[in-house]
Design a protein around this motif. Structure first.
Motif, PDB file in Angstrom:
ATOM      1  N   ALA A  21       0.908  -1.543   0.367  1.00 26.28           N
ATOM      2  CA  ALA A  21      -0.383   0.449  -0.086  1.00 26.28           C
ATOM      3  C   ALA A  21       0.842   1.739  -0.009  1.00 26.28           C
ATOM      4  O   ALA A  21       0.730   2.192  -0.704  1.00 26.28           O
ATOM      5  N   ALA A  22       2.036   1.629   0.972  1.00 21.10           N
ATOM      6  CA  ALA A  22       2.475   2.142   1.158  1.00 21.10           C
ATOM      7  C   ALA A  22       3.140   2.748  -0.672  1.00 21.10           C
ATOM      8  O   ALA A  22       4.116   3.767  -0.727  1.00 21.10           O
ATOM      9  N   CYS A  24       1.913   1.821  -3.438  1.00 21.11           N
ATOM     10  CA  CYS A  24       0.906   2.156  -4.366  1.00 21.11           C
ATOM     11  C   CYS A  24       1.004   4.169  -3.697  1.00 21.11           C
ATOM     12  O   CYS A  24       0.865   5.017  -5.055  1.00 21.11           O
ATOM     13  N   ILE A  25       1.090   4.564  -3.225  1.00 25.10           N
ATOM     14  CA  ILE A  25       1.157   5.524  -2.261  1.00 25.10           C
ATOM     15  C   ILE A  25       2.545   6.660  -2.772  1.00 25.10           C
ATOM     16  O   ILE A  25       1.909   7.311  -3.381  1.00 25.10           O
ATOM     17  N   TYR A  28       1.787   7.156  -6.616  1.00 27.13           N
ATOM     18  CA  TYR A  28       0.955   8.059  -7.150  1.00 27.13           C
ATOM     19  C   TYR A  28       1.623   9.521  -6.610  1.00 27.13           C
ATOM     20  O   TYR A  28       1.153  10.513  -8.157  1.00 27.13           O
ATOM     21  N   ASN A  29       2.007   9.448  -5.928  1.00 28.45           N
ATOM     22  CA  ASN A  29       3.133  11.314  -5.524  1.00 28.45           C
ATOM     23  C   ASN A  29       4.038  11.286  -6.752  1.00 28.45           C
ATOM     24  O   ASN A  29       4.359  11.931  -6.596  1.00 28.45           O
ATOM     25  N   GLN A  32       2.014  12.449  -9.381  1.00 28.58           N
ATOM     26  CA  GLN A  32       1.982  13.746  -9.129  1.00 28.58           C
ATOM     27  C   GLN A  32       3.301  15.041  -9.011  1.00 28.58           C
ATOM     28  O   GLN A  32       2.751  15.978  -9.562  1.00 28.58           O
TER      29      GLN A  32
END
Length: 185
Positions: A21-22, A24-25, A28-29, A32
């Protein structure tokens, strides 16, 4: 107790799912960050940010003499700088937990015998002392070990096809357009 029993209460979904999960985050970052970079570097007030300069070029007008011509260049800045497009290429979760279970058992046995004898006669007198002792000790110790590691590898990804086409469009804007006058080029 076996190592398998030590692992029975572990939150495996958190130990494995947490790093995933980390990741995936983090991905995303990273995306971005790329979008923010493109917007801040590449555009201002809805227009493409350019590097503007004048360039003197030799011109051959076909008569054998060379003259110079000043050409104004407006190069899109996004085509000149590397765009940060990082990608988490792989996530490796190695589970190794350190379990220190130590069992120590000591058994000690001690025994001793002591004796004394004395005697004498008309011309002699003496005594003998003796002691025999034995000591026995057994020690048993057990250690179990395991570890937990997370390995994340990030690499620069190739530009997406849409970004590559946008870069081609911006690069072609630098090429001069040929104008023909009276049928001659």
């Amino acid at each position: 107790m076996s190592v398998g029993n030590e692992f029975s209460g572990l939150p495996m979904e958190e130990l494995i799912g947490g790093p995933l999960a980390a990741s995936c985050i983090a991905q995303y970052n990273l995306a971005q960050t790329m979008v923010t970079f493109i917007n801040k570097i590449g555009f201002k007030d809805g227009k493409t940010t350019t590097l503007d300069f004048d360039l003197e070029r030799p011109v051959d007008n076909g008569s054998g003499t060379l003259s110079t011509e000043v050409v104004s260049v407006k190069a899109p800045l996004l085509g000149l700088v590397p765009i940060p497009a990082l990608l988490i290429e792989s996530v490796t979760i190695d589970f190794s937990m350190e379990v220190k279970s130590s069992t120590t058992s000591k058994t000690s046995t001690e025994a001793s015998v002591e004796t004394e004898a004395s005697g004498g006669g008309l011309f002699w007198k003496g005594s003998i002392k003796g002691k025999v002792a034995t000591n026995r000790e057994n020690t048993r110790s057990t250690d179990n070990t395991a570890k937990y590691n997370v390995n994340v590898v990030a690499r620069q990804q190739q530009p997406q096809e849409g970004m590559a086409k946008l870069m081609d469009l911006m690069a072609s804007a630098v090429d001069p357009i040929k104008i023909t006058v009276g049928g001659a080029s």
